[in-house]
Structure formats: structure tokens, C-alpha cells
Design a protein around this motif. Structure first.
Motif: not given
Length: 577
Positions: A189-194, A220-222, A372-383, A386-387
Motif C-alpha cells: 500500500l503505497y502513499d503518494l506524495d513523499g 501495488d495499491v495506492y 488501509y482495510r478498504k485499500a487491502a480489500a481492493l486486492v484480497s482479504e487474506d493477502a 505491507l504499507s
């Protein structure tokens, strides 16, 4: 390493560490120890080891440069032979086999009569290798057939049990990972700015590191607190910077807060929206009716950052909230990093409404765990997730609140000193200079029984009772630079002290790759003023004289007291009689 922790300023101890690291293939560590020996002893006795470590690290030209700079007159014959052997091997590494052979032949021709057969045999053995590389197999075989008998080498036994006895089981919040992070995790889970960019400028190594991690299987999820852009706009900006992001893998603070609103408001409710396209689109796609003024009696007002938010729009939010509308904010970041500095963030804009209405908004985004939970759920619930972030109070704290390990990189808002001194709920699990840290292993900080910490190739790091930080025997000072492993050890040492309620005095410092080595800025020596010293000595003499006179007076008083007590005892005896 145990010996270095206790006697790091003794050259023979550092030499032993250099030779041992060299023998077990830890070449960068060996280079660090060789340089320490040179500083402490002022000699070039380990020149061959230094050059061979550069060879082993894939830098034969550097090895040749070291050899060419060597003053052979300062070395004994055995050391000279070893330097020649390394130089020949470096030439061979570069494909200069003929030149490599000439080096060995010249050395053999210059050996004095009566030279130890072992040294002659070392050179002849290397000559055979060079001949074989040139296709002169018969000559090589003839030399090998006439080599002097090799003396059996001593066996070094496994001393792991002894080495391990120097450590205990105390663990730090900073984790270790023996494989690369790309191998250990499924989703980043990548932050963008910085992290991915800074304003409109790309961050060095970001695009290629993300692409390399993707090829290795890391999805990669942003995740961004900026609610002004839609996921498509975010992906478009990233693509313009060389990062091929999927709009379906973008989670914004706008999407997060709308998810919260869906659980609070009636479907189709009127919502006053102040912010950018990303927030307006998210509210509309959730089925709410977007309105622009408080006069339309919205059930809620939601505020997000946008560059054109002004007094009039904030006033509409205040009117609606004062009229009873529920108040939401996409995020509460006080500042927003730009190319020229820090601008007002949504939290700073919301502060004006809070001051006017006395109502605090229901907030989404970081550091709350939902995004963070919503972002991870975009891919998989069990993955395994890493942030990755640069801000402690949002990126790292939010990941920790969601129970997700976090990698902190030094390409954005918070620097190394900030990480050392941060609150316990903002501590990252891993640290790195930039996104190249994804394709690296992360050594685990280890606690020594004497209270110091070390990590990977670092020297022991400890914090003394007054809060001063020491790297080996050197005190950390302002503008010093530490290697990444020393930085990790420092974090463990400082966090342990802070958790125990002790003070830590950490100056500003820089972090560099391990291969660059530390650069500890020495503390200035105090100037010696002879006249002032004489005056001080005179003051101390007079003070001591005065104390001596006082002691004599007190002694006289004590004698008088003894006489009075004796007289009193005599009187008491007479009364008893």
C-alpha cells in the motif's frame, strides 16, 4: 563482533573482525573494519584484503586503483605477494589476462633468494591459473606438477555458540526480514506524495522500484489522503511519472469518508460537498444528492482539500453545520507538501469551520485504520500486506492502527531524527532510504548483554545515562552521517531508552547506504586558557584553604564539646554517689 563492542578502539581487535568478515564472505563489513584499522593504526597492512573485498563486491577497477595507490615499501614481502595476487585477479576479472600474467611473472622475477617456498608457491599457483585462462594448458599443468607441498591450513571451528552468548532475547519494534520485502509480502500500500512523487516531481528510484516489485509478484495499491482527485486522475498522474498504476487499485480519502457516510445517512440524502472532483464523484457515485449551498438544507456537509476552496465555500459548510447537518472531513492533515514547502492541508481548512461551529468532523483517511482495510480489500482479504509511507503521524500510525507492518522511507516529510524521537504508536516496522528498500533484506536489531544494540554490519550503538548517543566509541553529533544498519541499531537503542522513560538527546543526522560508511563529525575540543586555568587553580586552592580553616574550627568545637561532656559525666557520678 563481541570483541569490537568492548574494545572498538584497539586496532588488533578491528583487524581480527576484518579478517573474519573477509573469510566468511561479508565483504562490505570487512571493508568497514579495514578502514577502521587504517584510522587506528595508520598502516596499510590489510591492503590486499581491502582490494580483494572490492573485487568480490564486483568492483575490479576499484581494486586496481587501491593497488596502484599502495606504497609497497611499507609492506613486508608476504603482504606484497598478496597484493600482487589480488591485482592479477582484478586484471583477469576485466578480461586482461595477458596483463594479469605479466604482473605475476614480474613478481616472481623480483623475489629475493631464499624466499619462503609458501610465497613462491602462491605466485606459481596464480600463474598457472593465468596460463590456463590464456589457453596454455600444458604450461599450467607443468607448473602445478612442480608446486611445493602446501601446508595444511588451520581449521576454524564454529564459534556461533560463543558469539550468541553476547546477545539476549530483548526485541525492538523494528523488525527484521531475512528475505526481500517483495518476497515476504503480497500487497504493498503505497502513499503518494513523499513516496512516489513530491508535488509534480518524481522521486528518484520510485518508478523502477515499484515496477521491479510488481514483476516479483508484489501487487501495488495506492493510498492517499488527497481527496481532490479521482482514482483515474491519480492513475493518470502516476503514469505520467513512469508508474503504471491501475485506477482500480487506488484508494483515496474521498472513497474512505464516503464509505463511512453510507453507514450513517439515508440513501439519496442531500450532501453539501466542498472539495475537488474526487470527493464530488465519490459522493455522487454512492447515490447521494450533491448540493452546493446550506440553503438547500443538506443532511450532511463533507469537506475535502482542493486548491480552489475559499472563504465562501467554508462559510457554506459552517452554515450547514450550525443548522444541524452532520459534519464530515475526508482527512485532517494539517499540511500538504509541495515543491516549494508545506501548504495548508484539509485539517488546517477544517480548523476554521471547527472554530466557527464548535463541532469537530467525523474524519476519514489516515491515520484511521479504515482506509488501509478498504485499500487491502481492493486486492484480497487474506493477502499479506505491507504499507509504505513517509509521514509518521498519518502513514505509519495509520498502518499500525490497522495492524499492518509499515516501511518508512526518507524521501518525504519526516527525516531520521523524527523517526528516532517519534511516539511509540508511530514506529515503523522497517526503514529504508527510498523504495529500493523493497528489494532488500532487513537485518534484525540485536540487543547485547551490555545494553548496546547492533544490526547487520553496524558497530554497537548505545545511549548513555545522560541521553547521549554513541556509535561504537564516537558520540553522534549534528550533521553526522550514519549507514542504514547503524540507523537501524540507533532506532532500537533510542526506542528502548524512551520506553523506559529516559531522555534521549538526538541531533540531526543523515542516513547513507551501508557501503558509504559512517561520517561522525567530531566534537570540538575545548580551548585551553592557561591564565583562566591558573585563576581557577588559585580559586580552588583558596577554597580548600578556607575549608581547612573551617575544619580546624569545627575540630576545636568538637574538643570543647568533649570536655563539657566529661564534666557533665563527673557531675552525674557525684549525684549517683
Amino acid at each position: 563482533m563481541a570483541a569490537v563492542a568492548r574494545a572498538g578502539r584497539v586496532d588488533v581487535v578491528r583487524e581480527a573482525a576484518a579478517l573474519t568478515a573477509y573469510q566468511v564472505g561479508k565483504y562490505e563489513e570487512a571493508l568497514r573494519e579495514v578502514r577502521a584499522v587504517r584510522r587506528l593504526s595508520g598502516t596499510d597492512s590489510l591492503r590486499a584484503v581491502e582490494a580483494d573485498c572490492e573485487r568480490a563486491a564486483g568492483r575490479p577497477l576499484k581494486a586496481i586503483e587501491i593497488i596502484e595507490q599502495t606504497d609497497f615499501s611499507t609492506l613486508d614481502l608476504a603482504e606484497q605477494v598478496e597484493v600482487i595476487i589480488v591485482g592479477s585477479a582484478a586484471r583477469a576479472d576485466l578480461g586482461e589476462n595477458a596483463a594479469a600474467l605479466v604482473m605475476v611473472d614480474d613478481a616472481l622475477a623480483q623475489l629475493p633468494k631464499g624466499t619462503d617456498e609458501y610465497l613462491t608457491g602462491r605466485l606459481l599457483s596464480v600463474k598457472a591459473d593465468r596460463l590456463r585462462e590464456l589457453g596454455r594448458e600444458e604450461e599450467a599443468a607443468e607448473i602445478e606438477a612442480n608446486l611445493p607441498e602446501e601446508i595444511e591450513e588451520s581449521v576454524i571451528f564454529d564459534l556461533e555458540e560463543i558469539v550468541e552468548s553476547d546477545f539476549d532475547n530483548l526485541r525492538s519494534d523494528l523488525r527484521g526480514c531475512s528475505v526481500t520485502l517483495t518476497s515476504a509480502y503480497d500487497v504493498a500500500l503505497y502513499d503518494l506524495d513523499g513516496v512516489c512523487y513530491r508535488g509534480t516531481d518524481p522521486i528518484e528510484y520510485a518508478a523502477e522500484s515499484i515496477e521491479k516489485a510488481r514483476e516479483a509478484g508484489l501487487v501495488d495499491v495506492y493510498v492517499t489522503n488527497n481527496a481532490s482527485r479521482t482514482p483515474k486522475q491519480v492513475a493518470k498522474k502516476l503514469k505520467g511519472l513512469g508508474i503504471n498504476a491501475d485506477p482500480g487499485h487506488v484508494m483515496t480519502a474521498a472513497l474512505d469518508i464516503v464509505g463511512i457516510m453510507e453507514g450513517d445517512l439515508e440513501p439519496g440524502a442531500k450532501v453539501l460537498v466542498v472539495g475537488g472532483d474526487g470527493l464530488k464523484e465519490a459522493v455522487s457515485e454512492a447515490g447521494f444528492e450533491v448540493v452546493k449551498t446550506a440553503a438547500e438544507e443538506p443532511a450532511a456537509a463533507v469537506q475535502g482539500w482542493a486548491s480552489d476552496v475559499d472563504w465562501a465555500q467554508l462559510s457554506e459548510v459552517a452554515y450547514a453545520v450550525n443548522n444541524g447537518a452532520r459534519y464530515y472531513a475526508s482527512n485532517l492533515d494539517a499540511s500538504l507538501p509541495t515543491e516549494v514547502g508545506f501548504a495548508l492541508g484539509n485539517g488546517a481548512l477544517a480548523a476554521a469551520v471547527i472554530e466557527c461551529t464548535g463541532r469537530r468532523p467525523f474524519a476519514g483517511g489516515k491515520p484511521f485504520p479504515g482506509i488501509y482495510r478498504k485499500a487491502a480489500a481492493l486486492v484480497s482479504e487474506d493477502a499479506k500486506v505491507l504499507s509504505v509511507g513517509d509521514r509518521l503521524e498519518t502513514d505509519i500510525q495509520g498502518a499500525r492502527s490497522a495492524r499492518i507492518p509499515a516501511l518508512h522511507v526518507l524521501t518525504g516529510v519526516h527525516g531520521p531524527r523524527d523517526v528516532v524521537m517519534c511516539q511509540s504508536n508511530q514506529r515503523p516496522s522497517f526503514v529504508g532510504l527510498d523504495l529500493r528498500a523493497l528489494d532488500a533484506s532487513h537485518p534484525q536489531p540485536r540487543h547485547h548483554t551490555d545494553g548496546a544494540w547492533s544490526c547487520g554490519t553496524s558497530e554497537p550503538v548505545h545511549v548513555d545515562r545522560w541521553g547521549n548517543i554513541f556509535i561504537g566509541e564516537e558520540e553522534l553529533t549534528t550533521d553526522s552521517s550514519l549507514t542504514l544498519d547503524h540507523y537501524r541499531a540507533l532506532l532500537a537503542a533510542a526506542w528502548e531508552k524512551l520506553d523506559a522513560g529516559h531522555r534521549v538527546k538526538c541531533p540531526q543526522f543523515q542516513v547513507v547506504p551501508n557501503e558509504e560508511g559512517n561520517n561522525i563529525i567530531p566534537l570540538p575540543e575545548p580551548e585551553f586558557d592557561e591564565e583562566a586555568a591558573d585563576d581557577e587553580d588559585q580559586d580552588l586552592f583558596e577554597e580548600n584553604e578556607a575549608e581547612s580553616d573551617l575544619d580546624e574550627e569545627l575540630a576545636d568545637e568538637a574538643d570543647l564539646d568533649d570536655e563539657l561532656l566529661d564534666d557533665e559525666d563527673d557531675d552525674n557520678d557525684e549525684v549517683d554517689d
